[in-house]
Design a protein around this motif. Structure first.
Motif, PDB file in Angstrom:
ATOM      1  N   GLU A   1       0.830  -1.208   0.000  1.00  0.00           N
ATOM      2  CA  GLU A   1       0.000   0.000   0.000  1.00  0.00           C
ATOM      3  C   GLU A   1       0.865   1.259   0.000  1.00  0.00           C
ATOM      4  N   ARG A   2       0.422   2.234  -0.798  1.00  0.00           N
ATOM      5  CA  ARG A   2       1.161   3.498  -0.854  1.00  0.00           C
ATOM      6  C   ARG A   2       1.183   4.190   0.505  1.00  0.00           C
ATOM      7  N   ARG A   3       2.119   5.052   0.697  1.00  0.00           N
ATOM      8  CA  ARG A   3       2.266   5.748   1.971  1.00  0.00           C
ATOM      9  C   ARG A   3       1.029   6.586   2.300  1.00  0.00           C
ATOM     10  N   THR A   4       0.886   6.886   3.567  1.00  0.00           N
ATOM     11  CA  THR A   4      -0.247   7.709   3.994  1.00  0.00           C
ATOM     12  C   THR A   4       0.097   9.189   3.887  1.00  0.00           C
ATOM     13  N   ARG A   5       1.364   9.528   3.974  1.00  0.00           N
ATOM     14  CA  ARG A   5       1.771  10.921   3.884  1.00  0.00           C
ATOM     15  C   ARG A   5       2.126  11.236   2.437  1.00  0.00           C
ATOM     16  N   ALA A   6       1.376  12.115   1.840  1.00  0.00           N
ATOM     17  CA  ALA A   6       1.670  12.497   0.456  1.00  0.00           C
ATOM     18  C   ALA A   6       2.731  13.593   0.453  1.00  0.00           C
ATOM     19  N   ILE A   7       3.450  13.685  -0.634  1.00  0.00           N
ATOM     20  CA  ILE A   7       4.406  14.777  -0.801  1.00  0.00           C
ATOM     21  C   ILE A   7       3.588  16.059  -0.859  1.00  0.00           C
ATOM     22  N   GLY A   8       3.905  17.007   0.019  1.00  0.00           N
ATOM     23  CA  GLY A   8       3.033  18.155   0.222  1.00  0.00           C
ATOM     24  C   GLY A   8       3.361  19.413  -0.534  1.00  0.00           C
ATOM     25  N   SER A   9       4.505  19.485  -1.194  1.00  0.00           N
ATOM     26  CA  SER A   9       4.849  20.710  -1.919  1.00  0.00           C
ATOM     27  C   SER A   9       5.758  20.376  -3.099  1.00  0.00           C
ATOM     28  N   VAL A  10       5.872  21.325  -3.995  1.00  0.00           N
ATOM     29  CA  VAL A  10       6.756  21.137  -5.152  1.00  0.00           C
ATOM     30  C   VAL A  10       8.201  21.027  -4.677  1.00  0.00           C
ATOM     31  N   ASP A  11       8.564  21.773  -3.648  1.00  0.00           N
ATOM     32  CA  ASP A  11       9.937  21.696  -3.125  1.00  0.00           C
ATOM     33  C   ASP A  11      10.245  20.297  -2.583  1.00  0.00           C
ATOM     34  N   GLU A  12       9.300  19.701  -1.812  1.00  0.00           N
ATOM     35  CA  GLU A  12       9.499  18.334  -1.323  1.00  0.00           C
ATOM     36  C   GLU A  12       9.599  17.360  -2.493  1.00  0.00           C
ATOM     37  N   PHE A  13       8.735  17.560  -3.483  1.00  0.00           N
ATOM     38  CA  PHE A  13       8.751  16.700  -4.670  1.00  0.00           C
ATOM     39  C   PHE A  13      10.128  16.748  -5.342  1.00  0.00           C
ATOM     40  N   LEU A  14      10.673  17.956  -5.491  1.00  0.00           N
ATOM     41  CA  LEU A  14      11.972  18.113  -6.163  1.00  0.00           C
ATOM     42  C   LEU A  14      13.100  17.454  -5.370  1.00  0.00           C
ATOM     43  N   GLU A  15      13.007  17.472  -4.031  1.00  0.00           N
ATOM     44  CA  GLU A  15      14.018  16.801  -3.208  1.00  0.00           C
ATOM     45  C   GLU A  15      13.973  15.286  -3.426  1.00  0.00           C
ATOM     46  N   VAL A  16      12.753  14.729  -3.479  1.00  0.00           N
ATOM     47  CA  VAL A  16      12.614  13.287  -3.718  1.00  0.00           C
ATOM     48  C   VAL A  16      13.101  12.950  -5.123  1.00  0.00           C
ATOM     49  N   LEU A  17      12.765  13.783  -6.085  1.00  0.00           N
ATOM     50  CA  LEU A  17      13.206  13.581  -7.468  1.00  0.00           C
ATOM     51  C   LEU A  17      14.733  13.595  -7.554  1.00  0.00           C
ATOM     52  N   LYS A  18      15.347  14.551  -6.874  1.00  0.00           N
ATOM     53  CA  LYS A  18      16.815  14.649  -6.879  1.00  0.00           C
ATOM     54  C   LYS A  18      17.439  13.390  -6.263  1.00  0.00           C
ATOM     55  N   ALA A  19      16.866  12.911  -5.159  1.00  0.00           N
ATOM     56  CA  ALA A  19      17.390  11.694  -4.520  1.00  0.00           C
ATOM     57  C   ALA A  19      17.198  10.480  -5.425  1.00  0.00           C
ATOM     58  N   ALA A  20      16.063  10.390  -6.100  1.00  0.00           N
ATOM     59  CA  ALA A  20      15.820   9.266  -7.012  1.00  0.00           C
ATOM     60  C   ALA A  20      16.846   9.256  -8.145  1.00  0.00           C
ATOM     61  N   HIS A  21      17.172  10.439  -8.650  1.00  0.00           N
ATOM     62  CA  HIS A  21      18.216  10.519  -9.696  1.00  0.00           C
ATOM     63  C   HIS A  21      19.584  10.149  -9.123  1.00  0.00           C
ATOM     64  N   LYS A  22      19.882  10.682  -7.958  1.00  0.00           N
ATOM     65  CA  LYS A  22      21.190  10.442  -7.338  1.00  0.00           C
ATOM     66  C   LYS A  22      21.444   8.950  -7.120  1.00  0.00           C
ATOM     67  N   TYR A  23      20.434   8.244  -6.626  1.00  0.00           N
ATOM     68  CA  TYR A  23      20.595   6.820  -6.324  1.00  0.00           C
ATOM     69  C   TYR A  23      20.160   5.923  -7.483  1.00  0.00           C
ATOM     70  N   LYS A  24      19.877   6.541  -8.631  1.00  0.00           N
ATOM     71  CA  LYS A  24      19.528   5.810  -9.858  1.00  0.00           C
ATOM     72  C   LYS A  24      18.372   4.838  -9.624  1.00  0.00           C
ATOM     73  N   MET A  25      17.289   5.361  -9.071  1.00  0.00           N
ATOM     74  CA  MET A  25      16.111   4.560  -8.743  1.00  0.00           C
ATOM     75  C   MET A  25      15.022   4.843  -9.778  1.00  0.00           C
TER      76      MET A  25
END
Length: 189
Positions: A33-57
């Motif tokens: 099941e997907r998480r209960t806490r959604a990403i709440g802002s564009v800034d949070e989204f960009l941080e997750v996106l940056k980490a996904a790129h960094k760790y090649k996920m």
């Protein structure tokens, strides 16, 4: 050989991401099941996106579309820019549709950094999309085929008196009901 005076501890790796960013990232590939806490802002989204790129996920990158779409009402211009950059046409189109409500979307008080990085062609696409939507909505009105009481040889010779309607006043806007969007004010000027 081990030294009896030192105890072995698991290695500690310092990460630059916050715990919240890593939690959001890990939930993107968790098989349940997907998480209960959604990403709440564009800034949070960009941080997750940056980490996904960094760790090649790559799987995380593919799963971010839903989170991006939820952010459209908050900041449609920023989401459009991110979606355009990620080549997510569906989210970019929905963000562009949301921008139809704001005729001055391209003049924000401060230009978001994501928009600064866009090529001119990306904003051109937005303007062409907006012009096509305006043309699609305004064409029936410009032709006066929508008016039951148009004043010409085919119309009614006398306009019926209606309450709260000033026949002599020029009305510069019309309310339009768009499916899925509700009532919108169309300004003829």
């Amino acid at each position: 050989p081990s030294d009896s005076t030192t105890t072995e501890h698991p290695p500690v790796v310092q990460l630059t991401e916050t715990a919240a960013t890593l939690e959001d990232l890990f939930w993107l590939f968790y098989p349940f099941e997907r998480r209960t806490r959604a990403i709440g802002s564009v800034d949070e989204f960009l941080e997750v996106l940056k980490a996904a790129h960094k760790y090649k996920m790559a799987v995380c990158l593919a799963n971010l579309s839903d989170d991006m779409e939820r952010l459209i009402p908050q900041q449609p211009l920023r989401v459009y820019a991110v979606a355009y950059t990620l080549q997510d046409a569906d989210v970019a189109r929905r963000a562009a549709e949301c921008l139809l409500d704001n005729p001055n979307f391209h003049f924000p008080s401060t230009l978001p950094r994501e928009v600064e990085a866009l090529p001119v062609s990306a904003t051109h696409i937005l303007h062409v999309f907006r012009q096509r939507c305006i043309a699609a909505v305004s064409t029936p009105f410009d032709q006066h085929k929508w008016s039951k009481y148009r004043l010409h040889e085919e119309g009614v010779k006398e306009i019926p008196r209606t309450r709260n309607f000033d026949v002599g006043k020029v009305h510069t806007y019309t309310w339009i009901n768009c499916p899925g969007k509700g009532l919108r004010k169309y300004d003829a000027n």
